[in-house]
Design an enzyme around this catalytic site. Sequence first.
Site, PDB file in Angstrom:
ATOM      1  N   SER A 231       0.801  -1.223   0.000  1.00  0.00           N
ATOM      2  CA  SER A 231       0.000   0.000   0.000  1.00  0.00           C
ATOM      3  C   SER A 231       0.835   1.274   0.000  1.00  0.00           C
ATOM      4  O   SER A 231       0.282   2.368  -0.130  1.00  0.00           O
ATOM      5  CB  SER A 231      -0.918   0.019   1.232  1.00  0.00           C
ATOM      6  OG  SER A 231      -0.148   0.155   2.420  1.00  0.00           O
ATOM      7  N   LYS A 232       2.151   1.158   0.119  1.00  0.00           N
ATOM      8  CA  LYS A 232       2.983   2.350   0.255  1.00  0.00           C
ATOM      9  C   LYS A 232       3.199   3.037  -1.097  1.00  0.00           C
ATOM     10  O   LYS A 232       2.873   2.491  -2.149  1.00  0.00           O
ATOM     11  CB  LYS A 232       4.326   1.985   0.904  1.00  0.00           C
ATOM     12  CG  LYS A 232       4.169   1.356   2.285  1.00  0.00           C
ATOM     13  CD  LYS A 232       3.367   2.239   3.227  1.00  0.00           C
ATOM     14  CE  LYS A 232       3.348   1.737   4.656  1.00  0.00           C
ATOM     15  NZ  LYS A 232       2.556   0.512   4.846  1.00  0.00           N
ATOM     16  N   HIS A 233       3.803   4.226  -1.067  1.00  0.00           N
ATOM     17  CA  HIS A 233       3.982   5.010  -2.296  1.00  0.00           C
ATOM     18  C   HIS A 233       4.739   4.224  -3.353  1.00  0.00           C
ATOM     19  O   HIS A 233       4.435   4.298  -4.549  1.00  0.00           O
ATOM     20  CB  HIS A 233       4.757   6.297  -1.992  1.00  0.00           C
ATOM     21  CG  HIS A 233       4.061   7.209  -1.034  1.00  0.00           C
ATOM     22  ND1 HIS A 233       4.042   6.990   0.323  1.00  0.00           N
ATOM     23  CD2 HIS A 233       3.369   8.369  -1.234  1.00  0.00           C
ATOM     24  CE1 HIS A 233       3.360   7.954   0.919  1.00  0.00           C
ATOM     25  NE2 HIS A 233       2.948   8.809  -0.002  1.00  0.00           N
TER      26      HIS A 233
END
Length: 442
Positions: A231-233
């Site tokens: 889910s991170k950048h």
Amino acid sequence: MSEHYPMSRRQFVAGASGALLAGAGAAAAEKKAGGQTSGLAIEGGPKAVTKTPSGQPRWGEPELKQLEAMLRQGSLFYWEGPQTKLLIERFQQVCPRKYVQTCSSGTAALHIAVAAAGIGPGDEVITSPVTDIGTVIGVLYQQAVPVFADLGAGTYNLDVADVERRITPKTKAIIAVHLTGNPCDLDALKALADRHKLILIEDCAQAWGAKYRGRPIGTVGHFACFSLQNSKHVTCGDGGVVASNDDRFGPLLQKFGDKGGDRRKWGGFDAFATNYRMSEPQAAVAAAQLTRLEAIAAKRARLGNLLTEKIADLPGIIPHQVHPDDRAVYWFYMFRMKPEAFRCNRSQFVKAVLAEGAPITGGYIKVPLYGEPVFQKHAFFAGRWPVKEMGLTTMDFSKHKCPEAEAILATGMRVPIYEYMTEEYILSVAEAIRKVARHYAA
């Protein structure tokens, strides 16, 4: 931006006029302009958000190229692997630290940092109560004690004054969580840490590409810990990076991420640690992802700041507070309502904004970490907490309180921010919030 906005100026003005109530419990009054009503969508009026941006692929040719190169290698092991070397080189362009260790998750990165810092049984580590539990897993596994400090009302980051109040002779470190990608007040925290001879660890899991007073996040503390979870950048599915510029700790990162052995010496094991290694396939994807980071970070920063600009003047609304010299990268956007300023509760506010077509969620995590059952029962290891049983701590999480953090979770609302969104879309989301806020204003 009006030439790109999907409404005429007349329609926009009409849509921006919130419905007023004739009295408590009365039906919303409707104003007509251009053939449209300005009533809430939940009551039959037109939606503020009429177009939803479609998502975009998060990986493609750059990742495929690196994976193809990886498959031509004779080994997929991380040590001296070309993909790991490339990932480290690209990471150092983002976060220029001398020592860098790739690892299996952001949780692993934090555990490596805590272990390398020499934190052990009964030591106290001050951190945020509103964060993923991965922030404190490493602390607990080192048999140390998490101490939760309160947060800023609009930053959602550590309140430096409260951190100082919670320092004791047992305190060894501070973990600053850059929640939602909004930088903590790092200069103040570093000064506090230096004054009390503490270690400052930056939890940058949600903050890829953020900048503090123009400096890359992760470059002020003694340690920088990043997550590459899906889910991170930027992501490789799951993974992490831990880095340091401190010659006391940097050489220990590899050891504490790789079973306690130093692969440069192979002189046996002089420390005890777990296996947190990252593989070459993960490193290949992560290295390619980093070529996308600046565009992602810049776009999210611009969109989040635009949303703040458009809702900051609403009475009773606390927008996301970001220092003007910082770059927040908005893993998500959070704002709060002052309950006394509205004739509705948060649940009703959220339902009304959702009906307008804008994505919004009430709260973040369910309760502060100290409110979770495992903390309330001190049941960390087979239902027990050895350091408490041995008298190394008197911490009682059932009595722990951080009033502002609890208020944030009770009154906060989240809006997703993604790099594929447009400014026009964010303007329509802002209008949905404005419409609902004006309608329910006390």
